[in-house]
Design an enzyme around this catalytic site. Structure first.
Site, PDB file in Angstrom:
ATOM      1  N   LYS A 213       0.836  -1.193   0.000  1.00  0.00           N
ATOM      2  CA  LYS A 213       0.000   0.000   0.000  1.00  0.00           C
ATOM      3  C   LYS A 213       0.882   1.258   0.000  1.00  0.00           C
ATOM      4  O   LYS A 213       0.701   2.154  -0.795  1.00  0.00           O
ATOM      5  CB  LYS A 213      -0.902  -0.051   1.232  1.00  0.00           C
ATOM      6  CG  LYS A 213      -1.859   1.094   1.363  1.00  0.00           C
ATOM      7  CD  LYS A 213      -2.831   0.808   2.502  1.00  0.00           C
ATOM      8  CE  LYS A 213      -3.582   2.067   2.893  1.00  0.00           C
ATOM      9  NZ  LYS A 213      -4.550   1.828   3.976  1.00  0.00           N
ATOM     10  N   GLU A 219      10.552  -4.566   4.688  1.00  0.00           N
ATOM     11  CA  GLU A 219      10.663  -5.971   4.268  1.00  0.00           C
ATOM     12  C   GLU A 219      10.341  -6.113   2.784  1.00  0.00           C
ATOM     13  O   GLU A 219      11.058  -6.775   2.025  1.00  0.00           O
ATOM     14  CB  GLU A 219       9.695  -6.859   5.062  1.00  0.00           C
ATOM     15  CG  GLU A 219      10.032  -7.017   6.532  1.00  0.00           C
ATOM     16  CD  GLU A 219       9.400  -5.941   7.404  1.00  0.00           C
ATOM     17  OE1 GLU A 219       9.057  -4.857   6.872  1.00  0.00           O
ATOM     18  OE2 GLU A 219       9.261  -6.176   8.622  1.00  0.00           O
ATOM     19  N   GLY A 274      -4.939  -2.375   5.360  1.00  0.00           N
ATOM     20  CA  GLY A 274      -4.163  -3.509   4.853  1.00  0.00           C
ATOM     21  C   GLY A 274      -4.842  -4.844   5.102  1.00  0.00           C
ATOM     22  O   GLY A 274      -4.972  -5.687   4.211  1.00  0.00           O
ATOM     23  N   ARG A 275      -5.321  -5.053   6.337  1.00  0.00           N
ATOM     24  CA  ARG A 275      -5.912  -6.361   6.669  1.00  0.00           C
ATOM     25  C   ARG A 275      -7.327  -6.511   6.126  1.00  0.00           C
ATOM     26  O   ARG A 275      -7.964  -7.542   6.324  1.00  0.00           O
ATOM     27  CB  ARG A 275      -5.875  -6.579   8.184  1.00  0.00           C
ATOM     28  CG  ARG A 275      -6.547  -5.485   8.985  1.00  0.00           C
ATOM     29  CD  ARG A 275      -6.169  -5.582  10.455  1.00  0.00           C
ATOM     30  NE  ARG A 275      -6.683  -4.470  11.238  1.00  0.00           N
ATOM     31  CZ  ARG A 275      -6.092  -3.285  11.359  1.00  0.00           C
ATOM     32  NH1 ARG A 275      -4.972  -3.041  10.711  1.00  0.00           N
ATOM     33  NH2 ARG A 275      -6.618  -2.342  12.112  1.00  0.00           N
ATOM     34  N   GLU A 360      -4.990  -7.371  15.079  1.00  0.00           N
ATOM     35  CA  GLU A 360      -4.503  -6.033  14.730  1.00  0.00           C
ATOM     36  C   GLU A 360      -5.663  -5.039  14.812  1.00  0.00           C
ATOM     37  O   GLU A 360      -5.463  -3.853  15.051  1.00  0.00           O
ATOM     38  CB  GLU A 360      -3.891  -6.033  13.322  1.00  0.00           C
ATOM     39  CG  GLU A 360      -2.895  -4.911  13.128  1.00  0.00           C
ATOM     40  CD  GLU A 360      -2.050  -5.051  11.878  1.00  0.00           C
ATOM     41  OE1 GLU A 360      -0.846  -4.747  11.935  1.00  0.00           O
ATOM     42  OE2 GLU A 360      -2.579  -5.464  10.826  1.00  0.00           O
ATOM     43  N   HIS A 391      -5.682 -34.045  17.357  1.00  0.00           N
ATOM     44  CA  HIS A 391      -4.632 -34.969  17.804  1.00  0.00           C
ATOM     45  C   HIS A 391      -3.479 -34.238  18.450  1.00  0.00           C
ATOM     46  O   HIS A 391      -2.407 -34.799  18.629  1.00  0.00           O
ATOM     47  CB  HIS A 391      -4.158 -35.825  16.624  1.00  0.00           C
ATOM     48  CG  HIS A 391      -5.256 -36.703  16.111  1.00  0.00           C
ATOM     49  ND1 HIS A 391      -5.415 -38.000  16.511  1.00  0.00           N
ATOM     50  CD2 HIS A 391      -6.290 -36.439  15.276  1.00  0.00           C
ATOM     51  CE1 HIS A 391      -6.485 -38.513  15.924  1.00  0.00           C
ATOM     52  NE2 HIS A 391      -7.037 -37.579  15.172  1.00  0.00           N
ATOM     53  N   LYS A 511       9.230  -1.102  14.427  1.00  0.00           N
ATOM     54  CA  LYS A 511       9.785  -0.766  13.103  1.00  0.00           C
ATOM     55  C   LYS A 511      10.811   0.346  13.238  1.00  0.00           C
ATOM     56  O   LYS A 511      11.893   0.289  12.653  1.00  0.00           O
ATOM     57  CB  LYS A 511       8.665  -0.232  12.190  1.00  0.00           C
ATOM     58  CG  LYS A 511       7.719  -1.234  11.627  1.00  0.00           C
ATOM     59  CD  LYS A 511       6.963  -0.557  10.475  1.00  0.00           C
ATOM     60  CE  LYS A 511       5.544  -1.030  10.362  1.00  0.00           C
ATOM     61  NZ  LYS A 511       4.723  -0.291   9.429  1.00  0.00           N
TER      62      LYS A 511
HETATM   63  C1  G6Q Z   1      -2.643  -4.048   8.055  1.00  0.00           C
HETATM   64  C2  G6Q Z   1      -1.409  -3.388   8.377  1.00  0.00           C
HETATM   65  C3  G6Q Z   1      -0.149  -4.056   7.890  1.00  0.00           C
HETATM   66  C4  G6Q Z   1       0.234  -3.745   6.452  1.00  0.00           C
HETATM   67  C5  G6Q Z   1       1.669  -4.162   6.232  1.00  0.00           C
HETATM   68  C6  G6Q Z   1       2.132  -3.942   4.823  1.00  0.00           C
HETATM   69  O1  G6Q Z   1      -3.747  -3.639   8.308  1.00  0.00           O
HETATM   70  O2  G6Q Z   1      -1.505  -2.067   7.987  1.00  0.00           O
HETATM   71  O3  G6Q Z   1      -0.183  -5.444   8.041  1.00  0.00           O
HETATM   72  O4  G6Q Z   1      -0.630  -4.376   5.575  1.00  0.00           O
HETATM   73  O5  G6Q Z   1       2.498  -3.466   7.123  1.00  0.00           O
HETATM   74  O6  G6Q Z   1       2.043  -2.605   4.470  1.00  0.00           O
HETATM   75  P1  G6Q Z   1       2.213  -2.142   3.001  1.00  0.00           P
HETATM   76  O7  G6Q Z   1       1.120  -2.723   2.187  1.00  0.00           O
HETATM   77  O8  G6Q Z   1       2.159  -0.641   3.025  1.00  0.00           O
HETATM   78  O9  G6Q Z   1       3.556  -2.639   2.534  1.00  0.00           O
END
Ligand code: G6Q
Length: 544
Positions: A213, A219, A274-275, A360, A391, A511
């Site tokens: 996003k 990462e 994001g989620r 989250e 199990h 972070k």
């Molecule tokens: C979700 C969070 C988080 C995000 C990641 C990746 O709700 O905001 O999990 O999706 O940190 O972020 P980017 O899509 O910006 O790389």
């Protein structure tokens, strides 16, 4: 109840909360055995249906009065008003001053939600159409790589919300996926993830989707740079990037800087968390796997559950009931966790996906107006596909000292009929729910001739709550309904707790600190952390 009351009265000062506390005192001692014995229709009454999902919530430690009080609490907290505000595009994510409109991602063409003068549904469909055209080109082989070869491998690079949804959906919908395309997912900055995901792939047949996003996530950008080097190592010149890299992002500037052609960027918007983004362009890998029509079926499932949530009276509303039950156990029974056990191998990543969605979203300790809460918020969600979990850790759920409410998810038909596997699988769903609820009494254990000393070990107290969720078959549509079910259950819980389910400030500090530490690992600079962090860094410097 005015909107002001709904947002300003502290939760524990609400009338329904006090009633629930009193009511809990009475319910706590009652056993599901007794509740079922006193009400022969309970298992047919305490159920709800919508969007193709059937929810049996009769094996919960509740009576009609409990549900009545929980619904009153929902009313006092302004659940319906807040839901409607979300659907209208109001900025209910207050700490980030954003609308929360994942529901617009799955609205059919022709519907409209206007935010700041822009019809977002129209924009959603423009992106969906571009994604579809791109997916068709890749899937048909018309899209050629730098050397003229068709794409055979798709690697999604992303993390968190830009990874967990795509991975989960790919696994869940494998049955509907193109088997002649290989899909891999890279999320971890551990180079092992990248190396193993690209092992054996030919760069000239490999397409990377850089899903981010922000397009600044450490990462993802580290992995994307490594992917770039990996591709160019074989393909030679920079012009190859346009054929082998596409981006999913809201940040056109950074995408261009990376060298990806803006024509190959699929956008989304700051009102998609994001989620909550697997049904946005972040789902491009899903669309490549199951095709544009399959993806639209997935969206239709999401939308059907959205409509259920938006229009069904609260007492028959699946996500509302599930959300209120989560509050009931977390706040009144002190349950710390919720187990989610899908009886489907395809849903093996569903619990991991739900962990982010739920934890989250609702792992917060301040209210919307910044006060510290004096009650429990989001539970720890965890789980594994059944029957495997049975199990291993089910022992603790059956006979341990902790109360773990469990969701059991099953399907009427398997996608892979082989002999009687599916009946065996499903018999376990029903057996587990039955065993957890009713257990096995001391008398029953004795009647089996168990030696006295062993009897206590073989008693099952029961009274362990479950929700059983059934759908006909794990199709793209059904997956959409299941995900939306949990999204709106999370919303319901967050509304009762008065927290912002749509921000995630809790992931920031780590972070920032990591960025400060990186150069300290790479050179012998002086360290000014606490004594433990300093010693760990020194030890790492010696080991590396
Ligand atoms: C979700 C969070 C988080 C995000 C990641 C990746 O709700 O905001 O999990 O999706 O940190 O972020 P980017 O899509 O910006 O790389």
């Amino acid at each position: 109840m005015s909107t002001t009351d709904a947002t300003t009265t502290p939760l524990r000062a609400r009338a329904a909360w006090a009633s629930l506390e009193r009511h809990h005192g009475a319910i706590r001692e009652r056993h599901l055995r007794e509740l079922f014995a006193g009400d022969p229709m309970r298992g047919e009454r305490l159920v709800a249906e919508g969007a193709g999902l059937y929810l049996d919530y009769s094996k919960n430690r509740i009576t009609d009065e409990t549900i009545g009080l929980l619904l009153r609490l929902a009313e006092e907290c302004g659940l319906a008003e807040r839901r409607d505000a979300m659907f209208r595009g109001e900025r209910i994510n207050v700490s980030e001053n954003r609308s929360v409109l994942h529901v617009a991602l799955r609205m059919p063409k022709g519907e409209s939600v206007v935010v700041d003068g822009v019809d977002v549904v129209k924009e959603v469909h423009e992106v969906l159409d571009r994604m579809s055209a791109f997916a068709d080109r890749v899937r048909s082989g018309e899209w050629k790589g730098h050397t003229g070869k068709a794409i055979k491998n798709v690697v999604n690079i992303g993390i968190g919300g830009s990874d967990l949804g795509p991975v989960m959906a790919y696994e869940a919908l494998r049955h509907f996926s193109r088997r002649d395309l290989t899909f891999r997912f890279v999320s971890n900055v551990d180079s092992t993830d990248f190396v193993e995901a690209t092992r054996g792939l030919a760069p000239e047949e490999t397409l990377f989707i850089v899903s981010s996003k922000t397009f600044t996530t450490l990462e993802t950008m580290t992995n994307a740079q490594s992917a770039r080097e990996w591709s160019l190592g074989t393909l030679g010149d920079d012009s190859a990037i346009a054929k082998h890299f596409v981006a999913v992002s809201t940040n056109a500037e950074e995408v261009t800087k990376f060298g990806i052609d803006p024509d190959n960027m699929f956008g989304f918007w700051d009102w998609v968390g994001g989620r909550y983004s697997m049904d946005s362009a972040i789902g491009l890998s899903t669309m490549l796997a199951i095709g544009p029509d399959g993806f639209r079926d997935l969206l239709a499932g999401f939308h059907a559950l959205d409509e259920h949530f938006r229009t069904t009276p609260l007492e028959r509303n699946l996500p509302v009931l599930m959300g209120l039950l989560a509050v009931w156990y977390g706040d009144f029974f002190d349950a710390q966790t919720v187990g989610v056990m899908p009886y489907s191998q395809y849903l093996q990543r569903f619990p991991a996906y739900l962990q982010q969605l739920t934890m989250e979203s609702n792992g917060k300790h301040v209210t919307l107006d910044g006060r510290r809460v004096d009650y429990q918020t989001g539970a720890v969600f965890w789980g594994e596909p059944g029957t495997n979990g049975q199990h291993s850790f089910y022992q603790l759920i059956h006979q341990g000292t902790k109360l773990v409410p469990v969701d059991l998810i099953g399907f009427g038909k398997t996608l892979n009929p082989v002999r009687d596997h599916h009946d065996i699988l499903m018999s376990n769903v029903f057996a587990q729910a039955e065993a957890l609820a009713f257990g096995k009494t001391e008398d029953e254990v004795r009647a089996e001739g168990t030696p006295d000393a062993i009897v206590p070990h073989r008693v099952f107290e029961g009274n362990r709550p479950t929700n059983v969720i059934l759908a006909e078959q794990l199709t793209p549509y059904a997956l959409g309904t299941l995900v939306a079910l949990y999204e709106h259950s999370v919303f319901t819980q967050g509304t009762i707790w008065g927290i912002d389910s749509f921000d995630q400030w809790g992931v920031e500090l780590g972070k920032v600190l990591a960025k400060r530490i990186i150069p300290e690992l790479e050179s012998e600079t002086e360290l000014a952390h606490d004594s433990s962090t300093n010693a760990l860094i020194r030890r790492y410097r010696a080991l590396r």
